[in-house]
Design a protein around this motif. Structure first.
Motif, PDB file in Angstrom:
ATOM      1  N   GLY A 231       0.822  -1.197   0.000  1.00  0.00           N
ATOM      2  CA  GLY A 231       0.000   0.000   0.000  1.00  0.00           C
ATOM      3  C   GLY A 231       0.855   1.245   0.000  1.00  0.00           C
ATOM      4  N   GLY A 264      -4.470   2.472  -1.447  1.00  0.00           N
ATOM      5  CA  GLY A 264      -4.476   1.011  -1.489  1.00  0.00           C
ATOM      6  C   GLY A 264      -3.829   0.351  -0.279  1.00  0.00           C
ATOM      7  N   CYS A 265      -4.347  -0.817   0.072  1.00  0.00           N
ATOM      8  CA  CYS A 265      -3.748  -1.663   1.115  1.00  0.00           C
ATOM      9  C   CYS A 265      -4.252  -3.077   0.903  1.00  0.00           C
ATOM     10  CB  CYS A 265      -4.111  -1.164   2.510  1.00  0.00           C
ATOM     11  SG  CYS A 265      -3.396  -2.193   3.819  1.00  0.00           S
TER      12      CYS A 265
END
Length: 294
Positions: A231, A264-265
């Motif tokens: 991420g 994001g992750c």
């Protein structure tokens, strides 16, 4: 070139790599439990969550920090708070009694130690506890660590084993591929795989080029760098130079607004909004309200 590749391909007998195959049920059994790591950054920990099924319905549950074993890219242009952020994270882990390896690529270790000392003074933990739990690797002063990734990884592996390290910070990975950005993806991939092998939770600081859009996850070396990691934390700053921006941010004309976004992750859910960020007078990063309010 294509001809040579085709000739090589025709000479190599393809084989099944059986050791690469694993049934999902077995993989789940081997996977470590993902928990939240408190970051020490006000307003950040509650932005990550997991999903549980309750009464047949999915329910969000706060993770209380970034997911363990995640590797995050911390990216932005200069003076957006990236180094302050990772120093704050480092001090927070050390204060919890965790060992942290801090790889300094830009500034010699003695100067980074002073920065960490200032961050600790602002955060309030006992200095002696911080000092014994942070191990500095000085890649800024030792060129072999910057120019030779195997040397860096071997040194880092030694530190992880010797000091029982669970967290790694590299400030910055960009310094490991200066003047050779074509190699950026390969270098970041090796670092990422190393962190996974050693079960480390890691932050990689990377610089943006001036031509990059402020709030994208792109960094020096291109988008490929951010795509490798789990991420990204994106840091940005914007000049309030219009009445529209003044109203949107609640700031005066001429002010600088700092912005933060999680891009994001893979290991947990996360808030996707862009947040107003603040750097306090004592040099601490705070995540405030999202743009447009809650």
């Amino acid at each position: 070139m294509t001809e040579r590749y085709e000739n090589y391909e025709s000479q190599v007998e393809p084989r099944v790599v059986e050791e690469s195959i694993i049934v999902m049920g077995e993989a789940v059994k081997q996977a470590p439990k993902i928990e939240g790591v408190p970051t020490g950054v006000e307003g950040l920990d509650e932005l990550f969550f997991t999903v549980e099924v309750k009464d047949g319905k999915p329910v969000k549950k706060s993770l209380g920090g970034i997911p363990t074993y995640a590797v995050f890219n911390v990216t932005g242009v200069s003076d957006t708070g990236k180094s302050l952020f990772v120093e704050q994270f480092t001090v927070a882990q050390a204060a919890r009694g965790e060992k942290v390896a801090f790889v300094t690529v830009e500034s010699p270790a003695v100067f980074v130690a002073k920065g960490l000392e200032m961050r600790a003074a602002a955060m309030g933990p006992e200095p002696a506890k911080i000092e014994k739990n942070i191990v500095l690797i000085d890649a800024a002063s030792y060129g072999s660590l910057r120019e030779n990734v195997p040397d860096l990884l071997t040194t880092l592996a030694y530190v992880i084993k010797q000091y029982k390290v669970r967290f790694v910070v590299i400030d910055s990975i960009t310094g490991l591929y200066e003047n050779k950005e074509v190699a950026a993806r390969t270098i970041v991939r090796r670092l990422f795989n190393f962190m996974k092998k050693w079960y480390q939770t890691a932050l990689f600081v990377s610089q943006k080029r001036s031509g990059h859009e402020e709030l994208t996850a792109e960094a020096a070396g291109g988008y490929a760098v951010s795509h490798i990691v789990d991420g990204c934390f994106v840091f940005a700053k914007e000049l309030v130079d219009s009445q529209y921006k003044s109203k949107m941010y609640g700031k005066q004309l001429g002010d600088i607004v700092r912005l933060f976004r999680i891009d994001g992750c893979r290991l947990s859910g996360h808030d996707t909004r862009t947040y107003i960020m603040e750097i306090t007078e004592t040099g601490l990063v705070k995540i405030l309200n999202p743009i447009g309010g809650r």
